[in-house]
Design an enzyme around this catalytic site. Structure first.
Site, PDB file in Angstrom:
ATOM      1  N   SER A 201       3.995   2.164   8.447  1.00 58.14           N
ATOM      2  CA  SER A 201       3.748   1.200   7.384  1.00 58.14           C
ATOM      3  C   SER A 201       5.040   0.939   6.628  1.00 58.14           C
ATOM      4  CB  SER A 201       2.706   1.732   6.410  1.00 58.14           C
ATOM      5  OG  SER A 201       1.444   1.431   6.892  1.00 58.14           O
TER       6      SER A 201
ATOM      7  N   ASP B 185       1.252  -7.687   2.335  1.00 50.25           N
ATOM      8  CA  ASP B 185       1.380  -6.251   2.053  1.00 50.25           C
ATOM      9  C   ASP B 185       2.844  -5.826   1.862  1.00 50.25           C
ATOM     10  OD1 ASP B 185       0.878  -3.569   1.780  1.00 50.25           O
ATOM     11  OD2 ASP B 185      -0.408  -3.414   3.546  1.00 50.25           O
TER      12      ASP B 185
ATOM     13  N   HIS C 292       0.826  -1.217   0.000  1.00 52.02           N
ATOM     14  CA  HIS C 292       0.000   0.000   0.000  1.00 52.02           C
ATOM     15  C   HIS C 292       0.861   1.268   0.000  1.00 52.02           C
ATOM     16  CE1 HIS C 292       0.024  -0.048   4.553  1.00 52.02           C
ATOM     17  NE2 HIS C 292      -0.066   1.252   4.407  1.00 52.02           N
TER      18      HIS C 292
HETATM   19  N1  ARG Z   1      -5.014   0.810   7.898  1.00 52.93           N
HETATM   20  C1  ARG Z   1      -3.737   0.877   7.276  1.00 52.93           C
HETATM   21  C2  ARG Z   1      -3.115   2.228   7.491  1.00 52.93           C
HETATM   22  O1  ARG Z   1      -3.431   3.182   7.619  1.00 52.93           O
HETATM   23  C3  ARG Z   1      -3.707   0.418   5.861  1.00 52.93           C
HETATM   24  C4  ARG Z   1      -4.372   1.286   4.845  1.00 52.93           C
HETATM   25  C5  ARG Z   1      -4.275   0.757   3.441  1.00 52.93           C
HETATM   26  N2  ARG Z   1      -4.992  -0.505   3.259  1.00 52.93           N
HETATM   27  C6  ARG Z   1      -6.315  -0.599   2.919  1.00 52.93           C
HETATM   28  N3  ARG Z   1      -6.854  -1.767   2.823  1.00 52.93           N
HETATM   29  N4  ARG Z   1      -7.046   0.461   2.699  1.00 52.93           N
HETATM   30  O2  ARG Z   1      -3.230   3.170   7.425  1.00 52.93           O
HETATM   31  N1  GLU Z   2      -1.411   1.490   7.683  1.00 50.97           N
HETATM   32  C1  GLU Z   2      -0.719   2.500   8.421  1.00 50.97           C
HETATM   33  C2  GLU Z   2       0.223   3.301   7.527  1.00 50.97           C
HETATM   34  O1  GLU Z   2      -0.003   3.395   6.375  1.00 50.97           O
HETATM   35  C3  GLU Z   2      -0.050   1.905   9.601  1.00 50.97           C
HETATM   36  C4  GLU Z   2      -1.110   1.502  10.496  1.00 50.97           C
HETATM   37  C5  GLU Z   2      -1.212   2.373  11.697  1.00 50.97           C
HETATM   38  O2  GLU Z   2      -1.819   3.455  11.658  1.00 50.97           O
HETATM   39  O3  GLU Z   2      -0.652   1.908  12.685  1.00 50.97           O
HETATM   40  O4  GLU Z   2       1.105   3.973   7.953  1.00 50.97           O
END
Ligand code: ARG
Ligand code: GLU
Length: 712
Positions: A647, A221, A85
């Site tokens: 991430s 990922d 991502h």
């Molecule tokens: N929750 C994670 C992060 O903030 C992953 C976001 C990307 N993945 C997704 N399935 N939308 O930010």
């Molecule tokens: N998915 C998050 C990122 O893109 C990391 C997840 C979190 O917020 O811990 O940085």
């Protein structure tokens, strides 16, 4: 300085029991103060192995990837791992109908096939220095804020100019501990970054938004890039002459896996946390603002879902909007639940009672006595404006017709005096915006979202404190019907017709357009009635926060404090462990390929499984990447304090070897941005063995694994 006193005190006393394992995002150059605790928890390396400016250390393998993620170097030839991502934008930019790398994945067979990613950069931290005393030189407690700020800015400018003379690196100075400390960072930015490989989305994004923030998780990922440098190893823009970057250090990779109870740490770039807020602030965020946003976005997502399920084209058109809205929606739901379930506000209130007693206990603490009272007042005053802002933002952004109308604001200023050249530029750019806007626009969704949001807005916000156009609406459904029937901003044809025939006097037509009128009304209300107070109270809160932080440190001289995340390199550590989010639920710390097969559903986009992956599963063809239990581990959880920006960060074992890539948190513990609780806060990582298995067995790109240092 008090700070020094505090450092000296805890260097002598060093009470490792005072800190909850897992909490804290530590500054690598000060890691010697955590070393003992880390080693007691099982770490077998030293703080100096992690961060040193005298010899190569793990920090030399860690980068800020682009502007918002972390990456790590895993070979002597600049090979870099980050999340799928995080690489998504670059992968998408190289994708077309003929080469759909998002769907099919991409693997360079040799270096000549690697794809340059213009605009992408990675940043290495070369050195960090404490410059607190110099930045705060001449700053006194009784100074007013504006004077203080300009003094600090002048000092920063001076120090930066001085250091710039002696270095080739990029110099920046950032505040830590809410403005009580300042550190100088010497960074080196590489700009020739090439895409080397990525799995298909149904591996790299398996589970999609349905599984986002959720455990158990089965997402592969990851994506692979390579950093290039000029022939002397210096940063250089893309050139065919460039060579793979040779790092001072690359990470070794362990095939032993994440073992429950083991010490582990994450090394990366967390973006933002707010661990030192007063109770009122946490209460306002978790119990007032977040629930409203969650409620509004939940209703928007219901509307998206309804139409997305009916039509494949709409599903694709709204996929990324759905992901964006859904990411915040699920996260904030977790924040509210977590804060309330774990009595976060009450815990802060207990602490504040102690703080108040301490502050009143000695004349020398006079500056702290009224702090909490001032916070109370400020947050009470802020409430009205925060609420107004929330509705302005959610309606202004999520009624797509309104946000699109906003793009015409500059054109609406055109007069007879405006040079034709400028007008032509605006028109060309608006045509481009229209093209990309309408490609992913489905009016029935926007109409329904608009009607819903406007009704909610009118219900929730008082008539004397909301955009004026809302007060002219008698019946929302009728208004919305007329809005979409009358506005010329609803289709690419009518927008282009307007732009093609545009003259200075066409501005009238724009200004009378009902969508533009609504947009102007929202923005005008925000600019005149919300922003000024919001900004001035927030500024005062920042001042209070700085003093409150100083007070907290003074009150607990024996406690080790970690500064809030601010997009600088941090180390954070804990244990490999699962958790029990609720009564009757007990989550194991890892998932396996088994789970992917259980989730498989060829009819649901997020759960399609590649035939090749199934074949490997059926033959149990895992090679040396299988766990000793014989299964293929996919993801695991740990009690390590992480946030957005982490991430792609490496998660490492006691020897500093790579175990996996951090990519998410469990939604039940997302309150960790405000309060960390080791019983509920878990980060989620993809197992490096699954990553290698996909590269080697699934994609047949073993040459990439051969470049890495694998510790069996
Ligand atoms: N929750 C994670 C992060 O903030 C992953 C976001 C990307 N993945 C997704 N399935 N939308 O930010
Ligand atoms: N998915 C998050 C990122 O893109 C990391 C997840 C979190 O917020 O811990 O940085």
């Amino acid at each position: 300085m008090k700070r020094l006193a505090f450092l000296l005190t805890f260097a002598v006393l060093f009470p490792s029991c005072l800190i909850m394992a897992g909490e804290g995002m530590w500054i690598p150059m000060l890691l010697q103060y955590n070393e003992k605790e880390m080693q007691e928890m099982g770490m077998r390396i030293t703080a100096d192995d992690i961060y040193s400016i005298n010899h190569s250390s793990l920090k030399d393998a860690i980068v800020l990837f682009g502007g918002g993620c972390t990456g790590e170097i895993v070979s002597d030839y600049g090979l870099l791992l980050t999340n799928h991502h995080c690489g998504y934008g670059s992968i998408q930019r190289h994708s077309s109908v003929e080469h759909d790398y998002l769907t099919d994945g991409f693997w360079a067979n040799d270096r000549s096939q690697e794809l340059p990613c213009p605009g992408m950069s990675v940043t290495f931290l070369r050195e960090m220095r404490d410059v607190t005393s110099r930045v705060l030189e001449g700053v006194t407690d009784d100074m007013d804020e504006a004077d203080r700020q300009s003094k600090i800015e002048a000092n920063i400018k001076k120090i930066t100019a001085e250091v710039e003379k002696e270095t080739e690196y990029k110099v920046s100075i950032k505040p830590f501990f809410l403005g009580n400390e300042y550190y100088l960072l010497l960074n080196e930015v590489y700009t020739d970054i090439r895409l080397v490989g990525c799995p298909p989305s149904n591996i790299g994004k398996f589970g999609g938004d349905t599984d986002n923030w959720v455990w158990p998780r089965h997402t592969g990922d990851f994506s692979i890039f390579r950093v290039y440098a000029d022939k002397d190893g210096h940063p250089a823009d893309y050139s065919a002459e460039n060579v793979p970057y040779k790092p001072a250090k690359h990470l070794d990779i362990s095939l032993k896996g994440a073992v429950e109870g083991d010490f582990t740490f994450v090394f990366g770039y967390p973006a933002r946390t707010s661990e030192y807020l007063p109770a009122v602030a946490v209460d306002q965020e978790a119990n007032l603002i977040d629930p409203i946003t969650v409620d509004l976005r939940g209703k928007i997502l219901d509307i998206y879902n309804k139409y997305q399920e009916q039509d494949k084209k709409v599903r694709i058109q709204y996929a990324s909007k759905h992901a964006g809205l859904g990411n915040g929606w699920k996260k904030w739901m977790g924040v509210t639940e977590g804060i309330n379930h774990f009595h976060g506000v009450e815990k802060k209130q207990f602490f504040e009672e102690d703080f108040q007693n301490w502050a009143s206990g000695d004349e020398s603490r006079a500056q702290y006595v009224n702090l909490l009272g001032q916070f109370e007042k400020n947050y009470k005053d802020l409430e009205l404006f925060q609420l107004a802002y929330t509705y302005v933002a959610e309606a202004g952004m999520n009624i797509e017709l309104f946000s699109f109308a906003g793009k015409f604001a500059k054109l609406a200023q055109v007069t007879k005096e405006t040079p034709q050249e400028d007008i032509d530029k605006m028109i060309a750019s608006l045509k481009g915006s229209a093209k990309s806007f309408f490609k992913d626009y489905y009016m029935p969704i926007d109409k329904e979202v608009a009607a819903m949001l406007l009704k909610e807005y009118i219900k929730a916000q008082p008539a004397d404190f909301r955009p004026a156009f809302l007060n002219d609406i008698k019946d929302v459904d009728e208004y919305v019907e007329t809005l979409f029937a009358k506005s010329f901003l609803v289709s690419e044809e009518s927008v282009n017709a307007f732009l093609d025939g545009f003259k200075a006097k066409s501005v009238k037509k724009l200004q009378n357009d009902p969508a533009f009128v609504a947009y102007q009304s929202i923005i005008g209300f925000y600019r005149d009635h919300v922003y000024p107070s919001l900004a001035s109270i927030t500024e005062d809160n920042q001042r209070l926060q700085r003093i409150y932080m100083k007070g907290q440190m003074e009150m607990q001289p024996e406690k080790r404090f970690s500064p809030d995340a601010n997009f600088t390199l941090r180390v954070t550590y804990g244990k490999i462990e699962g958790f029990k989010p609720k009564d009757g639920m007990n989550y194991r710390h890892f998932t396996t390929l088994e789970g992917i097969m259980q989730k498989e559903n060829p009819d649901i986009y997020d759960y399609v499984v590649e035939p090749r992956l199934k074949e490997l599963y059926n033959n149990k063809d895992y090679g040396r990447y299988a766990d000793k239990d014989g299964t293929m581990h996919v993801a695991f959880t740990a009690s390590v304090h992480t946030t957005g920006g982490n991430s792609g960060s490496p998660i490492l074992n006691a020897d500093g070897q790579l175990l996996g890539l951090n990519f998410d948190r469990c939604w039940e513990g997302t309150m960790s941005d405000l309060i960390y609780d080791p019983s509920i806060c878990r980060n989620i990582s993809v197992d490096i063995r699954y990553v290698l298995f996909i590269i080697d067995k699934f994609a047949g790109a073993k040459h990439l694994v051969d470049e890495m240092t694998i510790v069996e």
